[in-house]
Design an enzyme around this catalytic site. Sequence first.
Site, mmCIF file in Angstrom:
data_model
loop_
_atom_site.group_PDB
_atom_site.id
_atom_site.type_symbol
_atom_site.label_atom_id
_atom_site.label_comp_id
_atom_site.label_asym_id
_atom_site.label_seq_id
_atom_site.Cartn_x
_atom_site.Cartn_y
_atom_site.Cartn_z
ATOM 1 N N HIS A 164 -7.273 -4.796 10.588
ATOM 2 C CA HIS A 164 -6.840 -4.208 9.021
ATOM 3 C C HIS A 164 -5.712 -4.891 8.455
ATOM 4 O O HIS A 164 -4.907 -5.274 9.443
ATOM 5 C CB HIS A 164 -6.979 -2.792 8.620
ATOM 6 C CG HIS A 164 -5.841 -2.043 8.938
ATOM 7 N ND1 HIS A 164 -5.764 -0.904 9.307
ATOM 8 C CD2 HIS A 164 -4.515 -2.359 9.240
ATOM 9 C CE1 HIS A 164 -4.598 -0.333 9.672
ATOM 10 N NE2 HIS A 164 -3.872 -1.397 9.551
ATOM 11 N N ASP A 188 0.820 -1.179 0.056
ATOM 12 C CA ASP A 188 -0.040 -0.002 -0.039
ATOM 13 C C ASP A 188 0.898 1.372 0.007
ATOM 14 O O ASP A 188 1.880 1.229 0.113
ATOM 15 C CB ASP A 188 -0.900 -0.042 1.252
ATOM 16 C CG ASP A 188 -0.473 -0.495 2.530
ATOM 17 O OD1 ASP A 188 1.069 -0.577 2.526
ATOM 18 O OD2 ASP A 188 -1.195 -0.808 3.408
ATOM 19 N N GLU A 192 -9.763 -1.951 5.653
ATOM 20 C CA GLU A 192 -10.215 -1.759 6.844
ATOM 21 C C GLU A 192 -11.724 -2.341 7.228
ATOM 22 O O GLU A 192 -12.248 -2.907 6.097
ATOM 23 C CB GLU A 192 -10.743 -0.038 6.953
ATOM 24 C CG GLU A 192 -9.388 0.892 6.818
ATOM 25 C CD GLU A 192 -8.762 1.269 7.727
ATOM 26 O OE1 GLU A 192 -8.815 0.087 8.862
ATOM 27 O OE2 GLU A 192 -7.935 1.839 7.920
ATOM 28 N N ASN A 209 -7.303 -2.707 14.600
ATOM 29 C CA ASN A 209 -8.531 -2.788 14.315
ATOM 30 C C ASN A 209 -8.755 -3.972 13.538
ATOM 31 O O ASN A 209 -10.106 -4.154 12.985
ATOM 32 C CB ASN A 209 -9.349 -1.556 13.605
ATOM 33 C CG ASN A 209 -8.583 -1.368 12.335
ATOM 34 O OD1 ASN A 209 -7.688 -2.075 11.896
ATOM 35 N ND2 ASN A 209 -9.145 -0.281 11.630
HETATM 36 C C1 F6R Z 1 1.595 -1.464 6.326
HETATM 37 C C2 F6R Z 1 0.037 -1.959 6.130
HETATM 38 C C3 F6R Z 1 -0.619 -1.834 7.664
HETATM 39 C C4 F6R Z 1 0.467 -2.104 8.773
HETATM 40 C C5 F6R Z 1 -0.589 -2.188 10.116
HETATM 41 C C6 F6R Z 1 0.289 -2.138 11.397
HETATM 42 O O1 F6R Z 1 2.039 -1.608 5.050
HETATM 43 O O2 F6R Z 1 -0.428 -2.412 5.177
HETATM 44 O O3 F6R Z 1 -1.691 -2.908 7.465
HETATM 45 O O4 F6R Z 1 0.743 -3.513 8.875
HETATM 46 O O5 F6R Z 1 -1.374 -0.926 10.099
HETATM 47 O O6 F6R Z 1 1.254 -1.122 11.493
HETATM 48 P P1 F6R Z 1 2.187 -0.973 12.369
HETATM 49 O O7 F6R Z 1 3.284 -2.213 11.976
HETATM 50 O O8 F6R Z 1 3.057 0.050 12.314
HETATM 51 O O9 F6R Z 1 1.674 -1.518 13.819
#
Ligand code: F6R
Length: 241
Positions: free
Chosen positions: A138, A67, A143, A136
């Site tokens: 995702h 992403d 989401e 959450n």
């Molecule tokens: C990042 C992504 C997100 C993160 C998630 C956890 O490329 O796709 O899904 O993996 O938000 O973020 P962290 O690792 O910062 O807790």
Amino acid sequence: MKIIITKNAQEMGKEGAKIFAEQIRSKPDSVLGLATGSTPIPCYQELARMHKEENLDFSKITTFNLDEYIGISESDANSYHYFMNNELFQHINVDLKNIHIPDGNAEDIDLFAKQYDEWIQFAGGIDIQLLGIGENGHIGFNEPAEELMTGTGRVQLAQSTINANARFFDIDEEVPKEAITMGMKTIMDAKKIVIMASGVKKHDVVKRLAGKEFLSTKMPVSLLFLHSDCTLIVDEAAYNG
Ligand code: F6R
């Protein structure tokens, strides 16, 4: 879903890197799906060490990132382009022309998203996908919602995700509200998935995953229960709370 519990985030990263290294050694031209955020950093550090000290060779590898924020330039220190160069690409011998990260500044995001899935297919599909988990539930930026996207596309970030990302930005107005992300089918099509979580903030979501199997679009990560080769690596803080 296989679960591996490690002492801390560093060990979690090492376990993940071990699986990636096996994949790369058995298929040197593997297609890797990569993630950003805090979670994969120890894994990228270990892969960089393996490259330096154990000759792990990335020269034939192709990568696709999950992403990118919409409206942020590649050179912005908060862009995922910047993150990947800093945390991984500049420390390994990957050929920069084999790297793909969604373009959050594409003139036509929908067209770009469609092409992104085509490029993945053209590359032979993702051999191994690395994922983190949002608090959450995702994955990528899919989401919790009534309906989830199948292919890569544009999404509105949940308020909880915007709040979680705010720590990286000077002022709240700068925190992106939209992103382009691989969709659920793009992720599920990966032949192997390694998903990681560390720290107490991820305890609630890890506890649900470690309990009984379930499927809910309100917790997109639960769809990984449908995948036949998915390993969840968590540290003790995420597992025990
Ligand atoms: C990042 C992504 C997100 C993160 C998630 C956890 O490329 O796709 O899904 O993996 O938000 O973020 P962290 O690792 O910062 O807790």
